[in-house]
Design a protein around this motif. Structure first.
Motif, PDB file in Angstrom:
ATOM      1  N   GLU A   1      52.491 -41.350  36.513  1.00 59.07           N
ATOM      2  CA  GLU A   1      51.728 -40.107  36.548  1.00 59.07           C
ATOM      3  C   GLU A   1      50.232 -40.369  36.703  1.00 59.07           C
ATOM      4  OE1 GLU A   1      52.911 -40.831  32.203  1.00 59.07           O
ATOM      5  OE2 GLU A   1      54.018 -40.621  34.046  1.00 59.07           O
ATOM      6  N   ASP A   2      49.783 -41.582  36.383  1.00 64.10           N
ATOM      7  CA  ASP A   2      48.371 -41.920  36.586  1.00 64.10           C
ATOM      8  C   ASP A   2      48.015 -41.954  38.067  1.00 64.10           C
ATOM      9  OD1 ASP A   2      48.066 -42.132  33.857  1.00 64.10           O
ATOM     10  OD2 ASP A   2      48.339 -44.295  33.834  1.00 64.10           O
ATOM     11  N   PHE A   3      49.043 -42.022  38.945  1.00 65.43           N
ATOM     12  CA  PHE A   3      48.796 -42.155  40.371  1.00 65.43           C
ATOM     13  C   PHE A   3      49.382 -41.038  41.209  1.00 65.43           C
ATOM     14  CE2 PHE A   3      48.677 -46.298  38.435  1.00 65.43           C
ATOM     15  CZ  PHE A   3      47.481 -46.791  38.930  1.00 65.43           C
ATOM     16  N   ILE A   4      50.054 -40.074  40.624  1.00 65.48           N
ATOM     17  CA  ILE A   4      50.722 -38.987  41.356  1.00 65.48           C
ATOM     18  C   ILE A   4      49.739 -38.227  42.238  1.00 65.48           C
ATOM     19  CG2 ILE A   4      51.931 -36.776  41.090  1.00 65.48           C
ATOM     20  CD1 ILE A   4      53.802 -39.003  40.510  1.00 65.48           C
ATOM     21  N   ASN A   5      48.569 -37.946  41.734  1.00 70.43           N
ATOM     22  CA  ASN A   5      47.596 -37.113  42.460  1.00 70.43           C
ATOM     23  C   ASN A   5      46.599 -37.897  43.290  1.00 70.43           C
ATOM     24  OD1 ASN A   5      48.682 -34.713  41.377  1.00 70.43           O
ATOM     25  ND2 ASN A   5      47.566 -35.059  39.474  1.00 70.43           N
TER      26      ASN A   5
ATOM     27  N   PHE B   1      62.794 -47.368  34.808  1.00 69.25           N
ATOM     28  CA  PHE B   1      63.471 -46.208  35.367  1.00 69.25           C
ATOM     29  C   PHE B   1      64.036 -45.327  34.267  1.00 69.25           C
ATOM     30  CE2 PHE B   1      63.333 -49.429  38.556  1.00 69.25           C
ATOM     31  CZ  PHE B   1      63.116 -48.747  39.743  1.00 69.25           C
ATOM     32  N   ALA B   2      64.012 -44.011  34.509  1.00 71.52           N
ATOM     33  CA  ALA B   2      64.629 -43.037  33.613  1.00 71.52           C
ATOM     34  C   ALA B   2      65.131 -41.882  34.473  1.00 71.52           C
ATOM     35  CB  ALA B   2      63.631 -42.538  32.588  1.00 71.52           C
ATOM     36  N   ASP B   3      66.386 -41.503  34.283  1.00 68.84           N
ATOM     37  CA  ASP B   3      66.983 -40.411  35.072  1.00 68.84           C
ATOM     38  C   ASP B   3      66.810 -40.634  36.573  1.00 68.84           C
ATOM     39  OD1 ASP B   3      67.766 -39.060  32.751  1.00 68.84           O
ATOM     40  OD2 ASP B   3      65.819 -38.043  32.609  1.00 68.84           O
ATOM     41  N   ASP B   4      67.085 -41.848  37.010  1.00 62.83           N
ATOM     42  CA  ASP B   4      67.001 -42.230  38.428  1.00 62.83           C
ATOM     43  C   ASP B   4      65.608 -42.062  39.031  1.00 62.83           C
ATOM     44  OD1 ASP B   4      69.648 -43.033  38.621  1.00 62.83           O
ATOM     45  OD2 ASP B   4      70.339 -41.007  39.074  1.00 62.83           O
ATOM     46  N   THR B   5      64.587 -42.124  38.205  1.00 61.13           N
ATOM     47  CA  THR B   5      63.210 -42.029  38.684  1.00 61.13           C
ATOM     48  C   THR B   5      62.405 -43.153  38.045  1.00 61.13           C
ATOM     49  OG1 THR B   5      63.379 -39.626  38.799  1.00 61.13           O
ATOM     50  CG2 THR B   5      61.162 -40.549  38.799  1.00 61.13           C
ATOM     51  N   TRP B   6      61.582 -43.831  38.841  1.00 65.05           N
ATOM     52  CA  TRP B   6      60.750 -44.885  38.256  1.00 65.05           C
ATOM     53  C   TRP B   6      59.567 -44.239  37.551  1.00 65.05           C
ATOM     54  CZ3 TRP B   6      55.934 -45.339  40.686  1.00 65.05           C
ATOM     55  CH2 TRP B   6      55.843 -44.824  41.977  1.00 65.05           C
ATOM     56  N   THR B   7      59.222 -44.817  36.417  1.00 68.18           N
ATOM     57  CA  THR B   7      58.177 -44.241  35.572  1.00 68.18           C
ATOM     58  C   THR B   7      56.895 -45.069  35.545  1.00 68.18           C
ATOM     59  OG1 THR B   7      59.049 -45.350  33.611  1.00 68.18           O
ATOM     60  CG2 THR B   7      59.867 -43.122  34.068  1.00 68.18           C
ATOM     61  N   LYS B   8      56.978 -46.318  35.980  1.00 66.83           N
ATOM     62  CA  LYS B   8      55.813 -47.201  35.967  1.00 66.83           C
ATOM     63  C   LYS B   8      55.705 -47.959  37.287  1.00 66.83           C
ATOM     64  CE  LYS B   8      54.749 -48.404  31.278  1.00 66.83           C
ATOM     65  NZ  LYS B   8      54.609 -49.518  30.338  1.00 66.83           N
ATOM     66  N   ILE B   9      54.509 -48.478  37.521  1.00 69.98           N
ATOM     67  CA  ILE B   9      54.242 -49.339  38.666  1.00 69.98           C
ATOM     68  C   ILE B   9      53.778 -50.683  38.118  1.00 69.98           C
ATOM     69  CG2 ILE B   9      52.932 -49.639  40.793  1.00 69.98           C
ATOM     70  CD1 ILE B   9      52.413 -46.593  40.707  1.00 69.98           C
TER      71      ILE B   9
END
Length: 127
Positions: A122-126, A54-62
């Protein structure tokens, strides 16, 4: 594309794996013992993906936890394919092998290995 598709595509891109298991790499579908006429590879999630890092209340990895079984009636081929799968999982995704059973039943060798690793969100956002 999801993690199962990504792993499948990485496995069939490996010449050794594709040569020996083409058409027999499956999700969730385990072969019957009597149906193992050639090597099978089965990709099976052990757990649901979990948000991680997590960074800035957002998860960055799965975080993923997968099991990949190799079934064959040839002990050495099973182990060689399982080793190749391990190499693909490490080199393509950075996933580490954690554990997994080895079994023998009615002429069929099963080498099941578990892999854990994380991919950036970000590899899965889209998808």
């Amino acid at each position: 594309m999801d993690i199962l598709d990504m792993v499948y595509n990485a496995l069939i891109a490996d010449d050794y794996i594709n040569t020996h298991a083409s058409g027999r790499i499956k999700f969730y579908e385990y072969p019957e013992t009597g149906d193992v006429t050639g090597p099978y590879i089965v990709i099976d999630p052990i757990d649901s993906p979990i948000p991680a890092n997590f960074a800035d209340d957002t998860w960055t990895k799965i975080d993923y936890f997968l099991q990949i079984d190799v079934w064959s009636n040839d002990r050495k081929l099973s182990e060689q394919l399982a080793d190749k799968v391990r190499d693909v999982m490490w080199h393509q995704f950075g996933f580490k092998q954690t554990s997994g059973p080895k079994e023998y039943d009615n002429g069929v060798f099963r080498d099941a290995r578990r892999y854990r690793g994380s991919l950036y969100r970000e590899d899965f956002i889209n998808l």
